[in-house]
Design an enzyme around this catalytic site. Sequence first.
Site, PDB file in Angstrom:
ATOM      1  N   GLY A  21       1.056 -21.446  19.567  1.00 32.09           N
ATOM      2  CA  GLY A  21       1.557 -22.370  18.549  1.00 32.09           C
ATOM      3  C   GLY A  21       2.995 -22.731  18.850  1.00 32.09           C
ATOM      4  O   GLY A  21       3.565 -22.291  19.845  1.00 32.09           O
ATOM      5  N   HIS A  31      13.083  -9.259  15.913  1.00 31.87           N
ATOM      6  CA  HIS A  31      11.701  -8.857  16.205  1.00 31.87           C
ATOM      7  C   HIS A  31      11.563  -7.339  16.190  1.00 31.87           C
ATOM      8  O   HIS A  31      10.575  -6.807  15.676  1.00 31.87           O
ATOM      9  CB  HIS A  31      11.251  -9.416  17.566  1.00 31.87           C
ATOM     10  N   LYS A  73       3.376 -17.033  14.738  1.00 31.74           N
ATOM     11  CA  LYS A  73       2.558 -16.358  15.748  1.00 31.74           C
ATOM     12  C   LYS A  73       2.742 -14.840  15.730  1.00 31.74           C
ATOM     13  O   LYS A  73       1.767 -14.089  15.662  1.00 31.74           O
ATOM     14  CB  LYS A  73       2.889 -16.878  17.157  1.00 31.74           C
ATOM     15  N   ARG A  77       9.163  -4.175  13.319  1.00 23.43           N
ATOM     16  CA  ARG A  77       8.211  -3.117  13.660  1.00 23.43           C
ATOM     17  C   ARG A  77       8.756  -1.757  13.220  1.00 23.43           C
ATOM     18  O   ARG A  77       9.933  -1.476  13.347  1.00 23.43           O
ATOM     19  CB  ARG A  77       7.939  -3.126  15.165  1.00 23.43           C
TER      20      ARG A  77
END
EC number: 2.7.1.156
Length: 167
Positions: free
Chosen positions: A7, A48, A13, A52
């Site tokens: 995408g 990012h 995504k 997590r």
Amino acid sequence: MIIFITGGARSGKSRYAQERVLALSNNPVYVATAKVWDDDFEQRVKRHQNDRDERWTNFEEQRNVSALPIDNRVAMIDCVTLWLTNFFVDTKSDIHASLELLKKEIDALHTKSGTFFIISNEIGMGVHADTEIGRKFTDLQGWANQYIAAKAEEVVLMVSGIPVKIK
């Protein structure tokens, strides 16, 4: 199994892939293919990383992803564009050599046991590149995406945060 998620920039995504990965595994793998080029990109990487938690095993590998110990695991490989960039720089902008290096990696992943979510960008859907090298890379990205999509068992196009199943 390869699940290909593609995408545009900021289409959701990575968020979507992380949700899917965590639905399948309590100890997933994240493979970052990025090379940190500048301070701005370092901030993107940190964002990012902060997405997590401790459940994730993290690897940073710019080229030889298939050599990582990800057999029989659920892994998220983020992203093809940066992975390709590493090959493109290594080969001094040789489209064909870069594509062959990526194909070799995808073929190796395709033979492994495990579930591999591979994230990519659709850079050819945006503004036409102004430079020759930009156009070369856009072509490379398009051919790479076609190859991965053909190998994948599932293909999802992200549009404005909404997953659209293609295959």
